[in-house]
Design an enzyme around this catalytic site. Sequence first.
Site, PDB file in Angstrom:
ATOM      1  N   CYS A  58     -21.553  57.391  45.524  1.00  0.00           N
ATOM      2  CA  CYS A  58     -20.138  57.760  45.536  1.00  0.00           C
ATOM      3  C   CYS A  58     -19.919  58.634  46.768  1.00  0.00           C
ATOM      4  CB  CYS A  58     -19.705  58.445  44.243  1.00  0.00           C
ATOM      5  SG  CYS A  58     -20.404  60.063  43.923  1.00  0.00           S
ATOM      6  N   CYS A  84     -17.034  54.519  47.275  1.00  0.00           N
ATOM      7  CA  CYS A  84     -17.419  54.904  48.638  1.00  0.00           C
ATOM      8  C   CYS A  84     -16.839  53.960  49.687  1.00  0.00           C
ATOM      9  CB  CYS A  84     -18.929  55.023  48.781  1.00  0.00           C
ATOM     10  SG  CYS A  84     -19.853  53.506  48.589  1.00  0.00           S
ATOM     11  N   CYS A 143     -20.452  51.952  52.431  1.00  0.00           N
ATOM     12  CA  CYS A 143     -21.671  51.476  51.782  1.00  0.00           C
ATOM     13  C   CYS A 143     -22.213  50.258  52.531  1.00  0.00           C
ATOM     14  CB  CYS A 143     -21.394  51.104  50.329  1.00  0.00           C
ATOM     15  SG  CYS A 143     -20.952  52.512  49.315  1.00  0.00           S
TER      16      CYS A 143
END
Length: 135
Positions: free
Chosen positions: A11, A85, A89
């Site tokens: 996250c 995120c 990512c």
Amino acid sequence: MTAKLSVLFVCVHNAGRSQMAAGWLRHLAGDTVEVRSAGSEPAEAINPVAVAAMAEVGIDITAEQPKILEYEVARDSDVIVTMGCGDTCPVFPGRRYEDWKLDDPAGQNLDAVRPIRDEIKARVSELLAGLQRAA
């Protein structure tokens, strides 16, 4: 014997959702799964309300620290679970990805974080059951 599967929870701040998910998976899976967590913009410390919510169910995450998402950690993980995120990512072919839409516990009180904690437990339990069936 095959190597342990590794699961990475990601996250933004690695201070709430991903830390609670990692805590649940460690608790439920024991040492059968390698558990990792990271954030795209890690906070200075874990959210104290997330710590309190997990303590209520007997899981201590006080020793954990937010960590930056590193390319190698993501590359070497079998399952990557993202929680808000976004595009930060990395994506690696052959990895299993899940994107969990969860409320962010940042700035919320314990009454608001409990349902997030419980939803994370349900999702982690489902993830673990799937991993065990596939093994």
